[in-house]
Motif scaffolding. Structure first.
Motif, short mmCIF file in Angstrom:
data_model
loop_
_atom_site.label_atom_id
_atom_site.label_comp_id
_atom_site.label_asym_id
_atom_site.label_seq_id
_atom_site.Cartn_x
_atom_site.Cartn_y
_atom_site.Cartn_z
N GLN A 57 -10.12 -13.97 -17.07
CA GLN A 57 -10.90 -14.55 -15.97
C GLN A 57 -10.30 -14.18 -14.62
O GLN A 57 -11.02 -13.90 -13.67
CB GLN A 57 -10.94 -16.07 -16.08
CG GLN A 57 -11.73 -16.55 -17.26
CD GLN A 57 -11.76 -18.07 -17.33
OE1 GLN A 57 -11.81 -18.74 -16.30
NE2 GLN A 57 -11.71 -18.60 -18.51
N GLU B 136 -11.27 -10.85 -13.51
CA GLU B 136 -12.65 -10.80 -13.02
C GLU B 136 -12.76 -11.43 -11.63
O GLU B 136 -13.68 -11.14 -10.88
CB GLU B 136 -13.58 -11.56 -13.96
CG GLU B 136 -13.76 -10.93 -15.31
CD GLU B 136 -14.56 -9.64 -15.24
OE1 GLU B 136 -15.37 -9.52 -14.32
OE2 GLU B 136 -14.35 -8.79 -16.10
N PRO C 52 -3.61 -1.80 -18.66
CA PRO C 52 -4.29 -0.90 -17.70
C PRO C 52 -5.15 -1.65 -16.69
O PRO C 52 -5.12 -1.32 -15.50
CB PRO C 52 -5.16 -0.01 -18.61
CG PRO C 52 -4.49 -0.04 -19.94
CD PRO C 52 -3.91 -1.42 -20.06
N GLU D 274 -6.75 -26.21 -13.87
CA GLU D 274 -6.74 -25.88 -15.31
C GLU D 274 -5.66 -24.87 -15.62
O GLU D 274 -4.93 -25.00 -16.59
CB GLU D 274 -8.09 -25.26 -15.70
CG GLU D 274 -9.22 -26.24 -15.80
CD GLU D 274 -10.57 -25.52 -15.88
OE1 GLU D 274 -11.59 -26.18 -15.65
OE2 GLU D 274 -10.59 -24.30 -16.17
N VAL E 195 -13.40 -11.92 -29.10
CA VAL E 195 -13.90 -11.76 -27.73
C VAL E 195 -14.65 -10.43 -27.51
O VAL E 195 -15.74 -10.43 -26.96
CB VAL E 195 -12.74 -11.92 -26.72
CG1 VAL E 195 -13.19 -11.57 -25.32
CG2 VAL E 195 -12.22 -13.35 -26.77
N LYS F 283 -19.52 -10.89 -16.50
CA LYS F 283 -18.60 -11.36 -15.49
C LYS F 283 -18.84 -12.84 -15.19
O LYS F 283 -17.92 -13.65 -15.15
CB LYS F 283 -18.79 -10.52 -14.22
CG LYS F 283 -17.75 -10.73 -13.20
CD LYS F 283 -17.85 -9.68 -12.13
CE LYS F 283 -16.82 -9.99 -11.06
NZ LYS F 283 -16.71 -8.98 -10.06
N ARG G 237 -17.67 -14.93 -18.08
CA ARG G 237 -16.22 -15.13 -18.10
C ARG G 237 -15.82 -16.22 -17.14
O ARG G 237 -14.96 -17.04 -17.42
CB ARG G 237 -15.50 -13.83 -17.72
CG ARG G 237 -15.45 -12.85 -18.84
CD ARG G 237 -14.29 -11.90 -18.61
NE ARG G 237 -14.32 -10.85 -19.60
CZ ARG G 237 -14.48 -9.56 -19.30
NH1 ARG G 237 -14.57 -9.18 -18.05
NH2 ARG G 237 -14.51 -8.66 -20.25
N ALA H 205 -16.15 -19.53 -18.54
CA ALA H 205 -15.41 -19.82 -19.77
C ALA H 205 -14.19 -20.68 -19.49
O ALA H 205 -13.09 -20.38 -19.90
CB ALA H 205 -15.01 -18.52 -20.45
N SER H 206 -14.37 -21.76 -18.72
CA SER H 206 -13.24 -22.65 -18.53
C SER H 206 -13.73 -24.09 -18.65
O SER H 206 -14.85 -24.40 -18.23
CB SER H 206 -12.56 -22.38 -17.19
OG SER H 206 -13.25 -22.99 -16.16
N PRO H 207 -12.92 -24.95 -19.28
CA PRO H 207 -13.39 -26.28 -19.68
C PRO H 207 -13.94 -27.10 -18.52
O PRO H 207 -14.84 -27.92 -18.71
CB PRO H 207 -12.13 -26.94 -20.27
CG PRO H 207 -11.12 -25.88 -20.43
CD PRO H 207 -11.52 -24.70 -19.64
N GLY H 208 -13.39 -26.85 -17.30
CA GLY H 208 -13.82 -27.67 -16.16
C GLY H 208 -15.29 -27.51 -15.80
O GLY H 208 -15.86 -28.32 -15.11
N LYS H 209 -15.89 -26.41 -16.26
CA LYS H 209 -17.28 -26.16 -15.92
C LYS H 209 -18.23 -26.89 -16.86
O LYS H 209 -19.43 -26.85 -16.69
CB LYS H 209 -17.57 -24.65 -16.04
CG LYS H 209 -16.67 -23.82 -15.15
CD LYS H 209 -17.43 -23.27 -13.99
CE LYS H 209 -16.54 -22.88 -12.84
NZ LYS H 209 -15.63 -21.81 -13.12
N SER I 3 -27.00 -25.01 -10.45
CA SER I 3 -27.48 -25.41 -9.14
C SER I 3 -28.63 -26.42 -9.25
O SER I 3 -29.02 -27.03 -8.27
CB SER I 3 -27.92 -24.17 -8.36
OG SER I 3 -28.72 -23.36 -9.17
N ALA J 47 -11.67 -18.92 -27.26
CA ALA J 47 -10.30 -18.84 -26.77
C ALA J 47 -9.60 -20.17 -26.97
O ALA J 47 -8.39 -20.24 -27.12
CB ALA J 47 -10.28 -18.46 -25.29
N GLN K 280 -6.44 2.22 -22.43
CA GLN K 280 -6.21 1.04 -23.26
C GLN K 280 -5.58 1.43 -24.60
O GLN K 280 -4.63 0.79 -25.07
CB GLN K 280 -7.54 0.31 -23.48
CG GLN K 280 -7.31 -1.14 -23.80
CD GLN K 280 -8.60 -1.85 -24.14
OE1 GLN K 280 -9.60 -1.24 -24.46
NE2 GLN K 280 -8.56 -3.16 -24.05
N VAL L 4 -1.89 0.28 -25.89
CA VAL L 4 -1.66 -0.44 -27.14
C VAL L 4 -0.65 0.32 -28.01
O VAL L 4 0.18 -0.28 -28.68
CB VAL L 4 -3.00 -0.68 -27.89
CG1 VAL L 4 -2.76 -1.08 -29.32
CG2 VAL L 4 -3.81 -1.74 -27.16
N SER M 15 -8.32 -3.82 -31.21
CA SER M 15 -9.00 -3.75 -29.93
C SER M 15 -10.24 -2.90 -30.12
O SER M 15 -10.20 -1.86 -30.77
CB SER M 15 -8.12 -3.08 -28.87
OG SER M 15 -6.95 -3.82 -28.71
#
Lengths: 506, 446
Positions: free
Chosen positions: A91, A94, A121, A499, B9, B23, B26, B29-33, B51, B90, B408, B412, B443
């Motif tokens: 996150q 991003e 990367p 968080e 993921v 985007k 992502r 993707a956090s609990p507060g939302k 909104s 996650a 990438q 790795v 990956s």
């Protein structure tokens, strides 16, 4: 016939040249029949090619690979971040908020963890454009980043010490590349960087000379002084100025002492005389532009920024400028503020303030900067630079004063400017007061600049200071889509940071 | 069986309709939302404040997966769906395991009843088919005639190219130079696709001449094979018809084709996107049979491709193969719940042996475009501005695309051995998945 033998005919065109029908038929090895149709040369040629290319494609053999294998990366010493922190990293990558990114990497580094290899990367690409995050990231990139950076020159910032010194860059490179070369060399071998610059000196233009000379500011030593001294007579004023600045900063203090002695007859402190008398500062302007001054790189005519001063005042400003201001407070046993008060009683108060102001900023002297701040017009570049040298408590006090003053548009602008300059993280008490003040400012002043500052506040403030950040915002502000957006962005940033910090505490 | 375990993921990222949605997902993707987060064996749900006045109700049926959200977005899945999935994956503890609220069970019931109706409808009504037998025969004869016409004109065009010489083959075609549109009219979409590919090959840089000749040769082989159709074995007949562009009735295939029951491991996935249609290829390896299978999914425009098989998972199930020169393309007939799979023991440590697999397949089917290469204990190396994978015998295959595409993979590996899966097209490997030795999580190449 193999495909390499057939290709030239196909390229040239079978109507120009082609092998005989018998040869071509042989080449198909009877694998492909013509279903009883007579075939022309072109058809035969293509059929032969199809047999050859298909067979070669299916039967391809590998030949030995001669390139060197890559060295193996060193084993990691830190544990990799996983789970919620790894997904937080995604996150953060991003996110467009540089402040939040910086904080994440500081936390990751402090937790002794590292970035997973497959993310390295992407992280390097983010870091490429942001030196501050690089510092924050510290060792959290792990050994793999160093290994990768050796393969991609675009990432060699990973360890400046590994950035290779490319002498060609110095000889033939563009200006930025040459400066970078000199910086790296200065960092590793300070005397060599100076010698190199000395050798190139006669060939460089004034502009380039001044900016290359700036590079020597790092790791200054007494060994640099003879070269810098010689430059006080340089043809270009910009070069003379850089040389004098570096001499003033040199650890030996020789140049500063020389300036101090030139000032000896001009600025004199007279301690309290008798019981009723008061201490005094007597100031005289230099009578003339002496040979000694000229040798010391003092300029006779004021530069563009000092047009309002007379030529003699200008000489005094320059002499004061190169002496560390602490010299005066120590010698006279007076606090900077007291000295400034005495200066006000002289005929040359503005001259003294200007000279001492330059010196205080050059040496980033917190006490002097604090004492001088009020006399500099608010918000000017000099003000902001001076502000950046004062202790944090002083900076916060300036904000407190304005939070408690009657609210008007000027106060709002001032708070916004002071808050911009206050380095994160902000303490909980000031965060709480600023948010409370912001809510009432938004309520009472329309439109209110504070709203646009909130996203920045969100990434600089203590995220736990105000548990109810989303509430208390006036309806009026929420009705306007743009300001509602800014408030939402602020709330989002603060929640994100909460968080994130809690995930690291677990 | 926890269905969540079958997901990672990168696979969810593949479901995103576009980069912007991913985007935004992502960021969500956090609990507060979220509030009211929950999950069960089958479904994930949560409320997300947007909104609008009421929070959006977002739910994901893991049997599918299928997404539903009350937000007005036309994207599918929307950012809320992606965000919810990423978040719970996650951080599974963010959602308590509980019984779903009414709005979730309602949706699941709807889905189940729709699926049931679908299942009941499935056996084709036999009487109707009998009635139209005559019409079908007529249409089929019509098509055969058109295809024969297409074959003739393609033969003529190819012969002209060879007669006048490939060195004058134009890099940019005026419409009408290529017979692609006429081949579509003749109901030969497979031939049309290959003809269009010729332009790409013409522009493919150094060595284009031999690539162009090889592809023209393959077209020539199709023409010869078509003309001798009666002499070919059934499998090859089917292959030739598929290559020309006849499609299979998938329902019938599922009902009639013999199945292969196995433990199927999903070793890689790749995507072709020409701007109009996206084709997703998923490669499976059968544990007991050693068979290779290819699942295709097609998507138009921004519509998402929902893979029924996710890289790094395995499932016990039955596949029905399309008839062809070699059994390759398949459909899933029956599929038990997938679970995570350790791919790293699969494959061979020798590139030449992996390539022999391709050789055998390409010998049986000269029109084979791509073949999965699964190898272990290979290391990357750089040479000629490309990345290569090198095995212990010091032989190497090049990866498709410039070095910049492979940071990438390099990161790795760290120069150490990798497990690797890629698609071999006869020239280079399109990277699909990789992981370092000792790690079990592959990956997935973007």
């Amino acid at each position: 016939m193999n495909s390499a033998e057939l290709l030239p005919y196909a390229l040239l065109g079978s109507e120009r040249r082609a092998p005989s029908h018998e040869t071509l038929q042989q080449a198909t090895a009877g694998l492909i029949g013509s279903a009883g149709r007579p075939e022309n040369t072109a058809e035969l040629l293509l059929t032969a090619a199809s047999v050859a290319t298909s067979a070669e494609r299916a039967a391809r053999r590998l030949s030995a690979f001669t390139a060197d294998p890559l060295d193996e990366a060193l084993a990691e010493t830190r544990p990799v971040c996983t789970g919620v922190i790894a997904s937080r990293l995604d996150q953060v990558l991003e996110s467009e908020r540089a402040g939040v990114r910086r904080e994440f990497f500081t936390l990751l580094d402090a937790a002794g963890m590292r970035v997973p290899h497959d993310r390295v990367p992407a992280v390097l690409n983010v870091l490429r454009g942001d030196a501050e995050i690089r510092t924050a990231a510290g060792g959290s990139l792990g050994r793999r980043a160093e290994w990768l950076a050796r393969l991609n020159p675009g990432w060699n910032f990973v360890h400046a010490s590994a950035e290779t010194l490319d002498e060609a860059a110095w000889e033939t490179g563009a200006r930025a590349a040459r400066e970078r070369y000199l910086e790296l060399l200065r960092d590793r071998e300070p005397p060599r960087a100076r010698t190199l610059l000395q050798e190139a000196w006669p060939r460089e233009s004034a502009d380039v000379r001044a900016s290359l000379l700036e590079v020597l500011r790092v790791r200054l030593s007494a060994d640099d002084e003879p070269f810098l001294e010689s430059l006080l007579q340089d043809r270009a004023r910009s070069v003379r100025e850089v040389a004098a600045t570096l001499l003033a900063l040199a650890p030996s203090g020789t140049f500063a002492a020389r300036m101090r002695s030139l000032l000896q007859p001009l600025v004199v402190f007279v301690p309290k005389k008798g019981f009723l008398g008061s201490p005094q500062l007597t100031v005289e302007l230099p009578v003339e532009y002496s040979a000694e001054m000229r040798l010391a790189g003092i300029e006779s005519k004021p530069d563009a920024a000092h047009k309002e001063f007379g030529e003699r005042s200008w000489l005094l400003i320059q002499l004061l400028r190169w002496v560390p201001p602490s010299v005066w407070s120590q010698e006279y046993r007076l606090k900077p503020a007291d000295l400034l008060r005495l200066a006000e009683k002289t005929d040359h108060a503005a001259t003294l303030r200007a000279g001492w102001g330059h010196a205080a900023r050059l040496h980033r002297d917190p006490l002097w900067c604090e004492a001088l701040l009020d006399s500099i017009p608010f918000g000017t570049p000099h003000y902001m630079e001076t502000l950046s040298c004062v202790p944090r408590t002083v900076h916060e006090e300036l904000i407190w004063q304005r939070l408690n003053a009657p609210l008007n548009a000027d106060r709002v602008s001032e708070v916004c400017l002071l808050a911009r300059a206050l380095s994160p993280p902000w303490s909980a008490p000031i965060t709480r007061s600023m948010l409370q003040w912001a809510r009432s400012a938004v309520e009472r002043i329309q439109p209110c600049r504070v709203v646009w500052e909130l996203p920045h506040w969100g990434s600089a403030m203590d995220p736990f200071a105000d548990p109810r950040i989303e509430t208390g915002w006036p309806e009026k502000a929420l009705e306007l889509p743009a300001s509602r957006n800014a408030i939402e962005k602020f709330v989002e940033t603060v929640r994100f940071r909460r968080e994130m910090i809690e995930e690291f505490r677990r | 069986m926890d269905r969540l375990a079958g997901w990672a993921v990168p696979q969810i990222e593949l479901l995103a309709p576009d980069a912007a949605s991913l985007k935004a997902g992502r960021a969500l993707a956090s609990p507060g939302k979220w509030s009211g987060l929950g999950r069960s064996d089958r479904v994930l749900w949560g409320l997300c404040q947007g909104s609008g006045k009421d929070p959006y109700r977002t739910q994901i049926d893991l049997e599918g997966p299928a997404f539903k959200c009350s937000c007005p977005s036309r994207k599918f899945p929307c950012k809320h769906g992606l965000g919810l999935f990423l978040l719970i994956l996650a951080n599974p503890s963010a959602a308590d395991i509980s019984s779903p609220p009414d709005w979730v069970t309602e949706w699941l019931t709807q889905r189940d009843s729709r699926a049931q109706k679908q299942a009941e409808k499935e056996p084709a009504p036999p009487s109707a088919a009998v009635v139209d037998e005559e019409g079908r025969a007529r249409r089929s004869a019509q098509r055969e005639a058109r295809v024969a016409e297409g074959i003739e004109l393609l033969d003529q065009w190819l012969t002209d190219q060879i007669r006048t010489g490939l060195s004058s083959f134009p890099a940019y075609h005026s419409p009408g130079h290529l017979p692609a549109a006429r081949l579509i009219d003749c109901q030969c979409p497979g031939l049309a696709r290959r003809v269009q590919l010729l332009t790409e090959l013409r522009l493919s840089g150094e060595g284009w001449q031999s690539r162009l000749l090889a592809e023209m040769g393959r077209l020539r082989l199709l023409i010869s094979a078509y003309r001798r159709m009666d002499a070919l074995p059934d499998t090859l007949k089917a292959e030739v018809r598929t290559q020309i562009g006849w499609t299979q009735d998938q329902e019938r295939l599922l009902a009639e084709a013999p199945g292969v029951q196995d433990l199927w491991r999903v070793v890689g996935q790749s995507m072709d996107d020409d701007g109009r249609v996206r084709v997703q290829r998923t490669w499976l390896l059968g544990d007991r049979s050693g068979s290779t299978a290819l699942l295709l999914a097609f998507g138009a425009g921004a519509a998402p491709l929902v893979a029924r098989a996710v890289v790094g998972t395995e499932f016990e199930g039955e596949l029905a193969y399309f008839p062809g020169a070699i059994p390759l393309r398949a459909l899933i007939r029956r599929q038990a719940a997938p679970s995570a799979s350790d791919l790293t023991r699969l494959g061979t440590p020798e590139l030449s042996s992996a390539l022999r697999g391709f050789g055998a397949a390409a010998a049986a089917n000269p029109w084979l475009d791509r073949w999965p290469i699964v190898v272990r204990e290979v290391v990357p190396a750089l040479s000629e501005d490309r990345v290569w994978v090198v095995d212990r015998n010091r032989v190497a295959l090049p990866l498709l695309g410039p070095v910049e595409n492979h940071w990438q993979l390099l990161a790795v590996s760290g120069g150490g051995p990798l497990w690797f899966s890629g698609e071999w097209d006869g020239e280079a490997l399109q990277v699909m998945a990789f992981c370092s030795v000792g790690s079990t999580h592959a990956s997935v190449a973007a």
